[in-house]
Design an enzyme around this catalytic site. Sequence first.
Site, mmCIF file in Angstrom:
data_model
loop_
_atom_site.group_PDB
_atom_site.id
_atom_site.type_symbol
_atom_site.label_atom_id
_atom_site.label_comp_id
_atom_site.label_asym_id
_atom_site.label_seq_id
_atom_site.Cartn_x
_atom_site.Cartn_y
_atom_site.Cartn_z
ATOM 1 N N CYS A 10 1.811 12.926 -4.468
ATOM 2 C CA CYS A 10 0.625 12.961 -3.513
ATOM 3 C C CYS A 10 0.688 13.951 -2.367
ATOM 4 C CB CYS A 10 0.048 11.732 -3.891
ATOM 5 S SG CYS A 10 1.119 10.445 -2.725
ATOM 6 N N ASN A 13 2.980 10.554 0.066
ATOM 7 C CA ASN A 13 3.883 9.774 -0.728
ATOM 8 C C ASN A 13 4.102 8.396 -0.045
ATOM 9 O OD1 ASN A 13 7.699 10.139 -1.193
ATOM 10 N ND2 ASN A 13 6.063 9.382 -2.432
ATOM 11 N N CYS A 15 0.943 6.122 -0.860
ATOM 12 C CA CYS A 15 -0.011 5.052 -1.319
ATOM 13 C C CYS A 15 0.144 5.475 -2.960
ATOM 14 C CB CYS A 15 -1.225 5.653 -1.022
ATOM 15 S SG CYS A 15 -1.646 5.199 0.659
ATOM 16 N N ARG A 16 -0.470 6.709 -3.341
ATOM 17 C CA ARG A 16 -0.583 6.882 -4.869
ATOM 18 C C ARG A 16 0.971 7.217 -5.457
ATOM 19 N NH1 ARG A 16 -4.734 11.627 -4.323
ATOM 20 N NH2 ARG A 16 -3.489 11.895 -2.104
ATOM 21 N N SER A 17 1.659 8.228 -5.034
ATOM 22 C CA SER A 17 2.670 8.511 -5.975
ATOM 23 C C SER A 17 3.895 7.419 -6.039
ATOM 24 C CB SER A 17 3.193 10.001 -5.347
ATOM 25 O OG SER A 17 3.675 9.894 -4.238
ATOM 26 N N ASP A 126 -7.622 9.737 -3.294
ATOM 27 C CA ASP A 126 -6.826 9.285 -2.079
ATOM 28 C C ASP A 126 -7.500 7.923 -1.673
ATOM 29 O OD1 ASP A 126 -5.479 8.907 0.241
ATOM 30 O OD2 ASP A 126 -5.862 11.064 0.847
#
Length: 155
Positions: A10, A13, A15-17, A126
């Site tokens: 993301c 690195n 929040c999402r990934s 995001d």
Amino acid sequence: MKSVRVLFVCLGNICRSPLAEGVLRELAAQKGLASALLIDSAGTGAWHVGDPPDRRSIAVARRHGIDISALRGRQVGALDFAAFDLILGMDESNVAALTRIAPSGTADKVHLFLSYATGRSQNVPDPYYEGPEAFEALYQMLEAGCSSLLERFGA
Ligand code: 4NP
């Protein structure tokens, strides 16, 4: 199932990934497939190198029984395109950034995560500037996507 090396990417690195990394690791462990998968995550940006995941990602993972607090941010680099079989961007801008830095002959490893996992082209949005409810929605999206990914792997 043959072994696969998967890198989730993301922007930051945090929040999402890292949440995707934790979720896929947990789902793989539940299916007894932990040793078949090498799972990691990275960001296209360098702002959060060395940082733990965002506290909201840590919290939503913990609510679902997954501990991602020991993960640390890192930036994706050229070596990753040799070290991983699949490099899965969370949104189209991540995919564009990855495609720009992919060493020649490796761009075919880069895919939009949900498009690869489910066949439906969809971004994982995001959540950085969103409220806590966005993180539960993120978790649900990642869990469904990772579940489809394992099916695609033949698990
Ligand atoms: P991520 O979210 O890409 O899911 O980790 C973000 C984290 C940090 C920033 C942007 C997005 N940031 O601008 O610092």
